[in-house]
Scaffold this active site. Structure first.
Site: not given
Ligand code: PEP
Length: 255
Positions: A172, A104, A102, A15-17, A178, A217, A238
């Protein structure tokens, strides 16, 4: 109820965000990822690139080991939805999967009801949805279980058992995202059994085909232990997935 689950290939979602900063950077990252995945048997990588780079990322030389995902989709096909990307558009430029729900996105207001419509739209467009669920906090009474069961049940409410094989679940826990320290594999093992039970109650035997991934993480130091002890069929990675050296080491650790 006791079913035997079939052995599945390991799936690693990168997941490149909102990375990298440039199209050229995306190209470099895709080729580094393909190179790292090439020699590792039994493993496939799904790159969830920002939608602006999806077409560029997906258009290079094909790799049997690497597929592409949108990070989010809108549930309508086309229309007046400024800033959005539909499942059909993502598919057209090379996505085979899409993340949905997700944390976010949920933090920006996405509801369980939105995820339900998005999962249905993804399937209608021919994209495989990866539904992300997970609690913000764990309480000792176990109330958090009801929270992410509801995320699962609502998100999958419109999915018939016959289409379930196209769906993956990414668990998640928000509190573990993170950083550099994931949830313990033991806790993940318990959680995975719980998710499988919730899915089985709703879908019966078809639930056994659903890959359950862990995200939060995961690093090159912890990926292998999570895969061997966490009762998961893959990982959602991530920040480490946009560092080519760390991500290559992570993939290698799973060989
Ligand atoms: C994520 O946000 O999906 C994720 C797993 O991030 P990280 O690996 O950086 O915790």
């Amino acid at each position: 109820m006791c079913y035997n689950r079939t052995i599945m290939a390991v799936t690693i979602v990168a997941n490149w965000k909102m990375h990298p900063q440039t199209k050229a950077g995306a190209r470099v990252l895709v080729s580094a990822t393909k190179k790292a995945a090439r020699t590792i048997r039994g493993l496939s990588v799904i790159i969830a690139a920002p939608s602006i780079f999806l077409a560029e990322a997906a258009k290079g030389p094909k790799s049997a080991k690497v597929a592409f995902a949108a990070q989010d989709i809108h549930f309508e096909k086309v229309g007046a939805f400024t800033g959005e990307t539909s499942a059909w558009q993502a598919k057209d430029v090379g996505a085979a999967y899409t993340l949905i729900g997700h944390s976010e996105r949920r933090a920006m207001g996405e509801t369980d009801e939105d995820t339900r419509k998005k999962v249905a739209a993804a399937l209608a467009a021919g994209l495989k949805p990866i539904l992300c669920v997970g609690e913000k906090h764990r309480d000792s009474e176990g109330e958090y279980l009801a929270g992410f069961s509801a995320q699962l049940m609502t998100g999958l409410a419109d999915v018939p058992a016959s289409k379930l094989k196209a769906v993956s679940i990414a668990y998640e826990p928000v509190w573990a995202i993170g950083g550099e320290k994931p949830m313990s594999p033991n806790l993940m093992h318990e959680t995975s059994l719980y998710i499988r039970k919730v899915l089985s109650e709703r879908f019966g035997k078809a639930a056994l085909s659903v890959p359950i991934l862990y995200g939060g993480s995961i690093t090159e130091q912890t990926a292998r232990e999570m895969m061997t002890e966490g009762e998961v069929q893959g990982l959602l990675v991530g920040h480490v997935s946009v560092d080519p050296v760390r991500f290559a080491t992570l993939l290698k650790s799973l060989a």
